[in-house]
Scaffold this motif. Structure first.
Motif, PDB file in Angstrom:
ATOM      1  N   GLU A   1      19.455  -4.675  15.467  1.00 11.01           N
ATOM      2  CA  GLU A   1      20.430  -3.802  14.820  1.00 11.01           C
ATOM      3  C   GLU A   1      21.567  -4.680  14.315  1.00 11.01           C
ATOM      4  OE1 GLU A   1      20.346  -0.433  14.561  1.00 11.01           O
ATOM      5  OE2 GLU A   1      18.415  -0.226  15.582  1.00 11.01           O
ATOM      6  N   VAL A   2      21.426  -5.186  13.101  1.00  8.26           N
ATOM      7  CA  VAL A   2      22.354  -6.216  12.615  1.00  8.26           C
ATOM      8  C   VAL A   2      23.802  -5.736  12.644  1.00  8.26           C
ATOM      9  CG1 VAL A   2      22.988  -7.636  10.643  1.00  8.26           C
ATOM     10  CG2 VAL A   2      20.596  -7.317  11.210  1.00  8.26           C
ATOM     11  N   ASN A   3      24.030  -4.516  12.159  1.00  5.20           N
ATOM     12  CA  ASN A   3      25.411  -4.023  12.084  1.00  5.20           C
ATOM     13  C   ASN A   3      26.022  -3.824  13.466  1.00  5.20           C
ATOM     14  OD1 ASN A   3      25.408  -4.014   9.311  1.00  5.20           O
ATOM     15  ND2 ASN A   3      24.638  -1.927   9.185  1.00  5.20           N
ATOM     16  N   ASP A   4      25.262  -3.222  14.359  1.00  9.64           N
ATOM     17  CA  ASP A   4      25.754  -3.011  15.724  1.00  9.64           C
ATOM     18  C   ASP A   4      26.037  -4.346  16.402  1.00  9.64           C
ATOM     19  OD1 ASP A   4      25.614  -0.367  15.392  1.00  9.64           O
ATOM     20  OD2 ASP A   4      24.109   0.028  16.943  1.00  9.64           O
ATOM     21  N   ASN A   5      25.145  -5.298  16.196  1.00 10.93           N
ATOM     22  CA  ASN A   5      25.321  -6.604  16.833  1.00 10.93           C
ATOM     23  C   ASN A   5      26.530  -7.347  16.278  1.00 10.93           C
ATOM     24  OD1 ASN A   5      23.172  -6.180  18.503  1.00 10.93           O
ATOM     25  ND2 ASN A   5      21.700  -7.231  17.199  1.00 10.93           N
ATOM     26  N   LEU A   6      26.773  -7.167  14.986  1.00 13.14           N
ATOM     27  CA  LEU A   6      27.955  -7.788  14.387  1.00 13.14           C
ATOM     28  C   LEU A   6      29.225  -7.186  14.997  1.00 13.14           C
ATOM     29  CD1 LEU A   6      29.367  -9.571  12.327  1.00 13.14           C
ATOM     30  CD2 LEU A   6      29.002  -7.801  10.611  1.00 13.14           C
ATOM     31  N   MET A   7      29.240  -5.874  15.094  1.00 22.20           N
ATOM     32  CA  MET A   7      30.398  -5.185  15.684  1.00 22.20           C
ATOM     33  C   MET A   7      30.602  -5.647  17.125  1.00 22.20           C
ATOM     34  SD  MET A   7      32.562  -3.050  14.611  1.00 22.20           S
ATOM     35  CE  MET A   7      34.054  -2.670  15.485  1.00 22.20           C
ATOM     36  N   GLU A   8      29.496  -5.738  17.856  1.00 25.56           N
ATOM     37  CA  GLU A   8      29.571  -6.168  19.248  1.00 25.56           C
ATOM     38  C   GLU A   8      30.176  -7.575  19.342  1.00 25.56           C
ATOM     39  OE1 GLU A   8      26.116  -5.483  22.229  1.00 25.56           O
ATOM     40  OE2 GLU A   8      25.984  -7.556  21.574  1.00 25.56           O
ATOM     41  N   LEU A   9      29.734  -8.452  18.437  1.00 24.94           N
ATOM     42  CA  LEU A   9      30.264  -9.821  18.422  1.00 24.94           C
ATOM     43  C   LEU A   9      31.774  -9.805  18.175  1.00 24.94           C
ATOM     44  CD1 LEU A   9      29.958 -12.917  18.306  1.00 24.94           C
ATOM     45  CD2 LEU A   9      29.360 -12.704  15.892  1.00 24.94           C
ATOM     46  N   LEU A  10      32.189  -8.991  17.188  1.00 26.45           N
ATOM     47  CA  LEU A  10      33.624  -8.926  16.868  1.00 26.45           C
ATOM     48  C   LEU A  10      34.427  -8.452  18.080  1.00 26.45           C
ATOM     49  CD1 LEU A  10      33.338  -7.257  13.344  1.00 26.45           C
ATOM     50  CD2 LEU A  10      33.894  -9.641  13.820  1.00 26.45           C
ATOM     51  N   ILE A  11      33.900  -7.439  18.756  1.00 31.53           N
ATOM     52  CA  ILE A  11      34.614  -6.900  19.923  1.00 31.53           C
ATOM     53  C   ILE A  11      34.654  -7.940  21.046  1.00 31.53           C
ATOM     54  CG2 ILE A  11      34.601  -5.103  21.693  1.00 31.53           C
ATOM     55  CD1 ILE A  11      33.394  -3.205  19.622  1.00 31.53           C
ATOM     56  N   MET A  12      33.537  -8.652  21.241  1.00 36.24           N
ATOM     57  CA  MET A  12      33.511  -9.673  22.302  1.00 36.24           C
ATOM     58  C   MET A  12      34.506 -10.795  22.010  1.00 36.24           C
ATOM     59  SD  MET A  12      29.451 -10.014  23.115  1.00 36.24           S
ATOM     60  CE  MET A  12      29.519 -10.955  24.628  1.00 36.24           C
ATOM     61  N   ILE A  13      34.538 -11.231  20.751  1.00 32.89           N
ATOM     62  CA  ILE A  13      35.490 -12.283  20.366  1.00 32.89           C
ATOM     63  C   ILE A  13      36.906 -11.819  20.670  1.00 32.89           C
ATOM     64  CG2 ILE A  13      36.520 -13.511  18.407  1.00 32.89           C
ATOM     65  CD1 ILE A  13      33.742 -13.471  17.079  1.00 32.89           C
ATOM     66  N   ASN A  14      37.199 -10.582  20.228  1.00 33.71           N
ATOM     67  CA  ASN A  14      38.543 -10.063  20.399  1.00 33.71           C
ATOM     68  C   ASN A  14      38.901  -9.898  21.871  1.00 33.71           C
ATOM     69  OD1 ASN A  14      40.572  -7.340  19.888  1.00 33.71           O
ATOM     70  ND2 ASN A  14      40.834  -9.211  18.711  1.00 33.71           N
ATOM     71  N   ALA A  15      37.931  -9.405  22.656  1.00 30.16           N
ATOM     72  CA  ALA A  15      38.183  -9.211  24.087  1.00 30.16           C
ATOM     73  C   ALA A  15      38.519 -10.539  24.757  1.00 30.16           C
ATOM     74  CB  ALA A  15      36.965  -8.571  24.740  1.00 30.16           C
ATOM     75  N   CYS A  16      37.780 -11.601  24.399  1.00 30.34           N
ATOM     76  CA  CYS A  16      38.040 -12.921  25.001  1.00 30.34           C
ATOM     77  C   CYS A  16      39.370 -13.485  24.510  1.00 30.34           C
ATOM     78  CB  CYS A  16      36.914 -13.894  24.671  1.00 30.34           C
ATOM     79  SG  CYS A  16      35.373 -13.460  25.473  1.00 30.34           S
ATOM     80  N   LYS A  17      39.646 -13.243  23.229  1.00 28.70           N
ATOM     81  CA  LYS A  17      40.873 -13.774  22.640  1.00 28.70           C
ATOM     82  C   LYS A  17      42.097 -13.191  23.340  1.00 28.70           C
ATOM     83  CE  LYS A  17      42.670 -16.457  19.732  1.00 28.70           C
ATOM     84  NZ  LYS A  17      42.285 -17.880  19.728  1.00 28.70           N
ATOM     85  N   ILE A  18      42.108 -11.863  23.477  1.00 28.22           N
ATOM     86  CA  ILE A  18      43.305 -11.248  24.056  1.00 28.22           C
ATOM     87  C   ILE A  18      43.335 -11.383  25.575  1.00 28.22           C
ATOM     88  CG2 ILE A  18      43.664  -9.652  22.126  1.00 28.22           C
ATOM     89  CD1 ILE A  18      42.435  -7.451  23.706  1.00 28.22           C
TER      90      ILE A  18
END
Ligand SMILES: *[C@@H]1O[C@H](CO)[C@@H](O)[C@H](O)[C@H]1NC(C)=O
Ligand SMILES: *[C@@H]1O[C@H](CO)[C@@H](O)[C@H](O)[C@H]1NC(C)=O
Length: 373
Positions: free
Chosen positions: A117-134
């Motif tokens: 699920e390319v779109n879902d996986n992209l969203m998941e990646l963005l959220i993971m990046i953001n979660a680690c960043k903050i």
């Protein structure tokens, strides 16, 4: 007696000295010899560990849900446990990410490929990046073996979206500090980012595979299925010291091909088609027919990203290919089970080495022409 004292004194000296000593004593003292040998072996083992530090402090490797197998392989090579994150969907299909381990001050790597699920996986990646960043990680690197939307990289007709640029912006906004990817469809995509992008190549692994598994590779011709791949193909042909050819095609619509012209000679040769990505396989199957028609003995295909969507597997089953070799930037177990012509090259060691080098602040250019052991 003197020798024994010397022995104890020099027990922790460098191996060279020990072996010199060892050679001298060897002649007279059999059992001292054996003990000494053990000391030397232990010494060497210790030195080896010093040269290749096993433990890497302050590193966390997370897996998105797209390709856990690849993360597993990477972590095994790095001798790390993959870090824990709980990835869920709410009942309304929103993605929910929970980073279970502390990442404060850590060098975080998140592995997510454009598959499933390319779109879902992209969203998941963005959220993971953001979660680690903050959560105060020191640096977040997105490891994206197959970059999503890489084919939409230019405005080649009116009102065409440049979606690859949009994805680049989204990754930066989410908080990514660094991108590691592989065989970008167009290397200019690196310029869509203001953060560093390491575009790795599967080429060394592909060359190795060609040399090891195609017995007549010295008699082969490397063929590009389109003019755009000419550079990739000439580079491989140069390194193998063989000829190259290319197929000119006219494409009226995406995933649809009209006419093909072969430029170059493949008569009585083994033709090896090379491309960066294979999706519905329409083009490369037609190209294979064209090459057989032009007198090629056998036809192989090597593609870095085996997307293999839609009718791809059926087409490959019926095609003229001897084998279609892809890499595991995208999971291939299912495809290999359904289509015996598909072979897979493992590229996890390239990504693992890139992660190790990035973390240690070393250059990754070694990986452009070598497969790490
Ligand atoms: C393809 O090429 C052949 C001859 O080279 C030509 O007759 C035919 O019209 C072409 N087809 C298309 C769709 O351009
Ligand atoms: C491809 O062929 C194999 C047998 O050679 C068969 O088992 C498999 O189901 C076929 N796959 C598809 C997608 O047609």
């Amino acid at each position: 007696m003197l020798l024994l004292t010397l022995l104890t004194v020099h027990c922790f000296r460098p191996t060279v000295l020990m072996s010199l000593l060892f050679k001298k004593i060897k002649v007279h003292h059999g059992n001292v010899d054996r003990r000494l040998r053990r000391v030397i072996l232990e010494d060497r083992a210790e030195q080896k560990q010093d040269q290749h530090p096993v433990k890497m402090p302050n590193i966390k490797v997370f897996s998105g849900s797209s390709h856990p197998d690849l993360t597993q392989r990477i972590c095994e090579r790095l001798q790390l446990d993959n870090s824990k994150a709980v990835l869920k969907k709410f009942s309304n299909k929103e993605t929910n990410v929970e980073i279970v381990e502390s990442v404060r001050g850590e060098d975080v790597f998140i592995i997510q490929s454009a598959c499933g699920e390319v779109n879902d996986n992209l969203m998941e990646l963005l959220i993971m990046i953001n979660a680690c960043k903050i959560a105060s990680s020191s640096q977040v690197t997105a490891v994206i073996p197959c970059f999503p939307y890489a084919r939409q990289d230019k405005k080649d007709r009116s009102r065409a979206p440049i979606s690859a640029k949009l994805v680049a912006n989204m990754l930066s906004v989410a908080g990514a500090d660094h991108i590691i990817t592989m065989d970008l469809h167009a290397s200019q995509i690196q310029g869509f980012f203001d953060i560093p992008v390491d575009n790795l190549y599967a080429e060394p692994a592909i060359l190795k595979y060609i040399r090891e598994s195609i017995p007549e590779w010295k008699e082969s011709v490397i063929v590009s299925p389109d003019a755009g791949g000419a550079k990739r193909v000439t580079s491989i042909a140069d390194r193998l010291n063989v000829d190259f050819a290319l197929i000119h095609k006219e494409r009226k619509r995406a995933n649809e091909v009209d006419n093909m012209t072969l430029v170059g000679n493949v008569k009585d040769k083994v033709a090896i088609l090379v491309d960066d990505m294979v999706d519905t396989c329409g083009t490369i199957c037609l190209a294979a027919d064209k090459l057989i028609e032009a007198g090629a003995k056998r036809v192989y295909a090597f593609c870095v990203h085996g997307v293999l969507s839609g009718p791809a597997l059926e087409r490959l089953n019926k095609s003229a290919f001897e084998a279609v070799v892809v890499t595991n930037t995208i999971p291939q177990e299912d495809n290999m089970r359904k289509c015996p012509k598909i072979k897979c090259i493992d590229i996890s060691m390239i990504l693992a080495e890139a992660i190790r080098r990035t973390h240690n602040g070393e250059s990754v250019s070694y990986l452009f022409s070598n497969v790490p052991m």
